[in-house]
Design a protein around this motif. Structure first.
Motif, short mmCIF file in Angstrom:
data_model
loop_
_atom_site.label_atom_id
_atom_site.label_comp_id
_atom_site.label_asym_id
_atom_site.label_seq_id
_atom_site.Cartn_x
_atom_site.Cartn_y
_atom_site.Cartn_z
N GLU A 123 41.27 43.11 29.88
CA GLU A 123 41.17 42.67 31.28
C GLU A 123 42.38 41.79 31.57
O GLU A 123 42.67 40.87 30.81
N HIS A 151 36.92 35.69 41.09
CA HIS A 151 36.49 35.88 39.70
C HIS A 151 35.15 36.60 39.62
O HIS A 151 34.97 37.49 38.77
N ASP A 152 34.19 36.24 40.47
CA ASP A 152 32.86 36.85 40.41
C ASP A 152 32.93 38.35 40.67
O ASP A 152 32.24 39.13 40.01
N GLN A 196 34.28 40.06 37.60
CA GLN A 196 33.28 40.16 36.53
C GLN A 196 32.19 41.17 36.87
O GLN A 196 31.63 41.82 35.98
N ARG A 255 31.32 44.38 34.50
CA ARG A 255 29.95 44.73 34.12
C ARG A 255 29.62 46.18 34.48
O ARG A 255 29.00 46.91 33.69
#
Length: 442
Positions: A305, A284-285, A288, A292
C-alpha cells in the motif's frame, strides 16, 4: 456525516464570519500545524519561516484583508493539500485544514485567480463526457432526476464524471447488492466548493450548496453516498452544519463495508492478480475501506500500500504542493515497475486519470478498486472510455473520431475550435485560470 441540527446562520457569508470568530478566539497561534505540515520541507520559503509567524499571518489576514497576506503564510495557505496531519496535532482541537479552506475562499475573493471557473469547468465536463458516452449514459450521470423515494442517493460530484467508468462500476456494485438508489451528479448538482473556495463567491456558493442539499432531500434517502473527496470535505467539514439534513452522508466505501457479508457471498470470481493499492493520507478511512474490500476479493494479493499525501491527486489537493507530490509519486512509480506487481489500484477519479497516464508512460497497468469489485462479482467492468484519448496529441483526429457522439449529445461546436481547446480541457486548465475561451461573454 450524522444528521445535522438546524442551528446554521442564514447565509454562507455569515456562516464563514461566525466560523472565523471561533477560530480567532480559540487558535493559540502555536504553529504546531505548520511544524507537522509535510509541504513545508519541500518549500524553501516555508522551511526558513517560523511556524508561529506563518499561522499568525493567516489569522491576521482574516482579521484585516485590506492588505495582502504575508508571503510565507500565502504559500502555506495555497499549498495545503488537505493531508490531515495538522488536525491530529492541534493542541486545542482546531481543524487547521478547515481553517485553510476558509482562508482560501477569502484569498480568492480578493485576488480572483480562477475567474469564471465553474462556468468553464461545467462546459469542459459536458464536452468530455459527450466525447465518451452515448446520450443515455451521459444523461444518467448529468441529467437532473425527478424526485422519488429511494433508500440511497449516489452523489458523484462534478469532476468524477470525466472518468465515467469508475462511477458506472460503482453503480454496478450497488445494483448487485440490490440497493434502491438514484444518481445525482455533474455540474447541475455541484456541492458549491468551486463557487466558495475557488471563486470566493460565498453568496452564490451558499445557494448552490443549499440547492444540492435540498435536492438530496427530495428523494427521502436514508443515506447519500459520496464519491468525490472535495465534495465530502466541503459539505461535512468546511460548511458542516450550514444547513440541516435528514440523511447520513457517507463515502460509498463505508456503505460497502457495512454490506461486506453480502458482498463476500457475491464474490464468486477469483481475480488472480498481485496489486499495489494507492491511497491518500488525507482520506485515510476511505483508503482503509478500500484495502479491506480488496482483501475480500478471492485470488487478489496486496503486495503493498502506498499512501500519498493530500486527500487525492489533482489540482485541488496534491498538485497544490508540486515538489512534495513529485517526490512521492516517483516512489509510487518505481514500486509499480517492479516485477512482483501486476497492477496499481487507484483510489479517486483524479488519482485514476493521473496514474493511468503514468502507467502508460512507464508500462504498468492501473485499475480502479471499483473495477476489481465488479470483476469479483463475475461481471464485465465498464470500459475505460478515456483510454482512447490518453497520451495522444492529434486533437483534430480526436474530434473527428468523437464527432458522432458529440453530435448525438447535442454538442454543436466548430471542430477546429474544439481541437484547439482540447489540450486545455484534458489538462483541466480552468483550475489554473486558463480555458479563457470558455469564459462567459461580459
Amino acid at each position: 456525516m450524522e444528521t445535522q441540527q438546524n442551528n446554521a446562520p442564514q447565509t454562507l457569508t455569515s456562516f464563514y464570519a461566525h466560523a472565523w470568530e471561533d477560530l480567532l478566539s480559540n487558535c493559540t497561534r502555536c504553529g504546531k500545524c505548520v511544524e507537522v505540515c509535510p509541504v513545508v520541507p519541500f518549500d524553501a520559503t516555508l522551511s526558513a519561516a517560523k511556524p508561529v509567524d506563518v499561522v499568525t499571518g493567516v489569522l491576521d489576514f482574516m482579521q484585516d484583508s485590506s492588505q495582502p497576506m504575508r508571503e510565507d503564510s500565502a504559500l502555506w495557505t495555497y499549498q495545503c493539500n488537505g493531508c490531515y496531519e495538522c488536525i491530529s496535532s492541534c493542541p486545542v482541537d482546531i481543524n487547521p485544514r478547515r481553517m485553510l479552506m476558509l482562508a482560501n475562499a477569502q484569498v480568492s475573493a480578493k485576488t480572483h485567480p480562477t475567474p469564471h471557473m465553474f462556468h468553464k469547468m461545467a462546459r469542459a465536463i459536458r464536452i468530455l463526457v459527450a466525447m465518451q458516452l452515448v446520450p443515455e449514459d451521459a444523461a444518467r450521470l448529468l441529467k437532473l432526476k425527478k424526485p422519488k423515494d429511494v433508500d440511497v442517493v449516489f452523489f458523484t460530484g462534478c469532476n468524477p464524471v470525466r472518468t465515467p467508468q469508475l462511477l458506472f462500476n460503482a453503480m454496478s456494485v450497488l445494483e448487485a447488492l440490490g440497493v434502491n438508489y438514484e444518481v445525482m451528479g455533474g455540474p447541475a448538482s455541484c456541492c458549491g466548493v468551486i463557487h466558495s473556495k475557488w471563486e470566493g463567491d460565498l453568496q452564490r456558493g451558499g445557494k448552490v450548496s443549499e440547492q444540492t442539499l435540498h435536492r438530496f432531500g427530495t428523494f427521502n434517502p436514508k443515506k447519500v453516498l459520496n464519491w468525490c473527496p472535495s465534495c465530502s470535505i466541503h459539505l461535512t467539514e468546511t460548511i458542516k452544519d450550514y444547513r440541516s439534513v435528514s440523511f447520513d452522508f457517507d463515502h460509498i466505501t463505508k456503505f460497502l463495508i457495512e454490506r461486506e457479508d453480502e458482498l463476500h457471498k457475491l464474490f464468486t470470481t477469483p481475480v488472480n492478480m498481485r496489486v499495489v493499492v494507492h491511497t491518500h493520507h488525507g482520506m485515510h478511512d476511505v483508503g482503509q475501506n478500500v484495502m479491506r474490500l480488496m482483501r475480500a476479493i478471492p485470488g487478489l494479493t496486496i503486495v503493498d500500500e502506498i499512501e500519498e499525501p493530500g486527500y487525492m491527486c489533482g489540482v485541488s489537493s496534491a498538485e497544490r504542493a508540486p515538489a512534495l507530490k513529485e517526490h512521492v509519486r516517483a516512489q509510487t512509480i518505481e514500486r509499480c515497475k517492479q516485477g512482483d506487481v501486476d497492477a496499481l489500484v487507484s483510489l479517486y477519479h483524479a488519482c485514476h486519470r493521473q496514474l493511468a497516464s503514468d502507467g502508460k508512460t512507464h508500462d504498468f497497468q492501473v485499475l480502479n478498486y471499483a473495477d476489481l469489485l465488479v470483476r469479483a462479482l463475475g461481471m464485465e467492468p465498464y470500459a475505460d472510455t478515456l483510454e482512447q484519448f490518453r497520451g495522444r496529441t492529434d486533437y483534430r483526429e480526436m474530434v473527428r473520431e468523437a464527432a458522432p457522439l458529440l453530435e448525438a449529445n447535442g454538442i454543436d461546436m466548430d471542430p477546429d475550435e474544439l481541437a484547439k481547446v482540447l489540450p486545455e480541457i484534458f489538462a483541466m486548465a480552468e483550475w489554473r485560470g486558463g480555458l479563457c475561451s470558455f469564459s462567459p461573454e461580459e
